[in-house]
Design an enzyme around this catalytic site. Structure first.
Site, PDB file in Angstrom:
ATOM      1  N   GLU A 123       0.809  -1.216   0.000  1.00 48.70           N
ATOM      2  CA  GLU A 123       0.000   0.000   0.000  1.00 48.70           C
ATOM      3  C   GLU A 123       0.850   1.277   0.000  1.00 48.70           C
ATOM      4  OE1 GLU A 123      -2.344  -3.082   2.499  1.00 48.70           O
ATOM      5  OE2 GLU A 123      -0.270  -2.659   1.918  1.00 48.70           O
ATOM      6  N   ARG A 177      13.863 -24.027  -4.734  1.00 48.47           N
ATOM      7  CA  ARG A 177      14.492 -23.858  -3.421  1.00 48.47           C
ATOM      8  C   ARG A 177      14.537 -22.391  -3.011  1.00 48.47           C
ATOM      9  NH1 ARG A 177      19.838 -27.832  -3.913  1.00 48.47           N
ATOM     10  NH2 ARG A 177      18.700 -29.835  -3.991  1.00 48.47           N
ATOM     11  N   THR A 192      19.685 -40.184   2.794  1.00 46.70           N
ATOM     12  CA  THR A 192      19.957 -39.291   1.661  1.00 46.70           C
ATOM     13  C   THR A 192      21.158 -38.407   1.965  1.00 46.70           C
ATOM     14  OG1 THR A 192      17.634 -39.274   0.994  1.00 46.70           O
ATOM     15  CG2 THR A 192      19.001 -37.474   0.191  1.00 46.70           C
ATOM     16  N   ASP A 209      24.349 -39.049  -0.391  1.00 43.46           N
ATOM     17  CA  ASP A 209      24.525 -38.033  -1.431  1.00 43.46           C
ATOM     18  C   ASP A 209      25.441 -36.883  -1.031  1.00 43.46           C
ATOM     19  OD1 ASP A 209      22.688 -39.576  -2.754  1.00 43.46           O
ATOM     20  OD2 ASP A 209      21.081 -38.088  -2.765  1.00 43.46           O
ATOM     21  N   LEU A 248      22.211 -28.732  -0.825  1.00 44.09           N
ATOM     22  CA  LEU A 248      20.867 -28.183  -0.612  1.00 44.09           C
ATOM     23  C   LEU A 248      20.845 -26.657  -0.686  1.00 44.09           C
ATOM     24  CD1 LEU A 248      19.484 -30.478   2.267  1.00 44.09           C
ATOM     25  CD2 LEU A 248      19.447 -30.841  -0.207  1.00 44.09           C
ATOM     26  N   GLY A 275      14.788 -39.004   1.876  1.00 42.31           N
ATOM     27  CA  GLY A 275      14.611 -40.095   0.914  1.00 42.31           C
ATOM     28  C   GLY A 275      13.239 -40.754   1.004  1.00 42.31           C
ATOM     29  N   LEU A 306       9.808 -39.291   2.902  1.00 41.18           N
ATOM     30  CA  LEU A 306       8.670 -38.908   2.074  1.00 41.18           C
ATOM     31  C   LEU A 306       7.441 -39.751   2.411  1.00 41.18           C
ATOM     32  CD1 LEU A 306      10.652 -38.607  -1.257  1.00 41.18           C
ATOM     33  CD2 LEU A 306       9.396 -36.718  -0.207  1.00 41.18           C
TER      34      LEU A 306
END
Length: 352
Positions: free
Chosen positions: A52, A191, A203, A207, A211, A292, A296
């Protein structure tokens, strides 16, 4: 006047703030006189002026404000935060007409701004393109309505449905890439748009991920990693203290400058709720879960997710770790077959 036309412009402006306004919402504002836009603005960054005042400041002839309508995609704030209340500025500039997309769910606003404007005799209309305004600030609204972040699940799977190969002690500590470079860059863009990104222990160990957003210009998200027994080696990138990192564990450990150890139970029945409360404690309004499989699937089974973004790369593994399963999509909207130079992207968004 065509209220929807000008509210759409508010939404277009607000979208410019994606990834920079959190923990504030994205907001756009347009000022109209004689059916012409004479000023517009959006909230650019948390701590800076809201939409605004930016719109009001852009008006070349301030006298016209007394005869104008201001359109705002979200209810103007009515409290002092890092900036003064926008309702006070609207009243000070004697803007007679205010059209609002949706009520702000934040407890310190939530109708108070609208009531204040009405109490001072202003003409207020609420609910123009309400569904669109709600969807644009799905992160902010989920955080304040459900007391948890907006949760985005993301994984890449092969044509035959695997997300990784079987690893052993001699396997390289790096990802087995399934998606291509275009998909990777898109993920880094994602991301930059969210508050945090999370992976599970396996993970992280397999890996050794960074990130971060090295393939896209934007802020790095807060890193979140599950490490129940603190198995991740201290020389791994996730523990390099360069980016704020939250380690969810059952162990006690001293925080460092940028690493915060949060102790909780890993009981499957309560873990998802415990995790969400830790994220709320750190004021995280949105998070991407990148793996991983176990992490999930835990959140899918607990029904604690809002979107699933699934890549299918042009690779076969033959065997390995199967991709997570979302067994029921009856309450989801599916957008399929977006192609990224060979990769497929499917997005499932849960109906609210």
């Amino acid at each position: 006047m065509n209220h929807e036309k000008y509210m759409r412009r508010c939404l277009e402006l607000a979208q410019n703030g994606l990834g920079t306004t959190s923990p504030n919402p994205m907001v756009g504002a347009v000022i109209v006189y004689n059916d012409k836009i004479i000023g517009e603005g959006w909230h650019r960054k948390a701590g800076e002026p809201h939409a605004e005042p930016n719109a009001i400041k852009s008006v070349k002839n301030p006298e016209l404000l007394k005869k104008s309508t201001i359109y705002v995609s979200l209810e103007p704030c009515s409290h002092y935060g890092k900036t003064p209340p926008c309702t006070d500025l609207i009243l000070e500039k004697e803007i007679p007409n205010i059209v609002i997309g949706i009520i702000d769910p934040f407890a310190k606003v939530c109708g108070n701004g609208i009531n204040k404007l009405k109490q001072h005799g202003r003409n207020v209309i609420v609910g123009v393109l309400e569904d669109d305004c709600n969807n644009q600030n799905k992160r902010f609204f989920t955080f304040h309505r459900k007391n948890r972040p907006y949760v985005i699940l993301k994984w890449a799977q092969t044509i035959d449905g695997f997300i990784d190969k079987i690893r052993n002690e001699n396997s390289a500590k790096e990802p087995n890439w399934i998606s291509n470079k275009y998909s990777k860059q898109l993920v880094h863009k994602w991301r930059s748009e969210e508050d945090a990104i999370m992976v599970g222990t396996n993970t992280a160990i397999n890996d050794n991920p960074k990130l971060d957003t090295r393939l896209w210009k934007g802020k790095n998200p807060t890193r979140v990693v599950l490490d129940r027994t603190l198995r991740i080696p201290e020389n791994y990138t996730l523990l390099d203290d360069s980016i704020k990192t939250i380690v969810i564990t059952e162990k006690e450990k001293q925080n460092t400058t940028n690493i915060f150890y949060e102790k909780t139970e890993f009981n499957k029945d309560i873990f998802a709720n415990n995790l969400m409360q830790i994220l709320v404690k750190h004021n995280i309004q949105s998070i991407i879960i990148e793996g991983g499989k176990q992490t999930l699937q835990w959140l899918i089974d607990a029904d604690v997710w809002d979107e699933a973004r699934i890549f299918e790369g042009q690779k076969y593994f033959g065997n390995g770790i199967k991709a997570p399963e979302i067994t029921s999509t009856n309450n989801s909207v599916i957008q399929e077959n977006i192609f990224l130079n060979g990769d497929k992207l499917k997005t499932l968004t849960k109906k609210s």
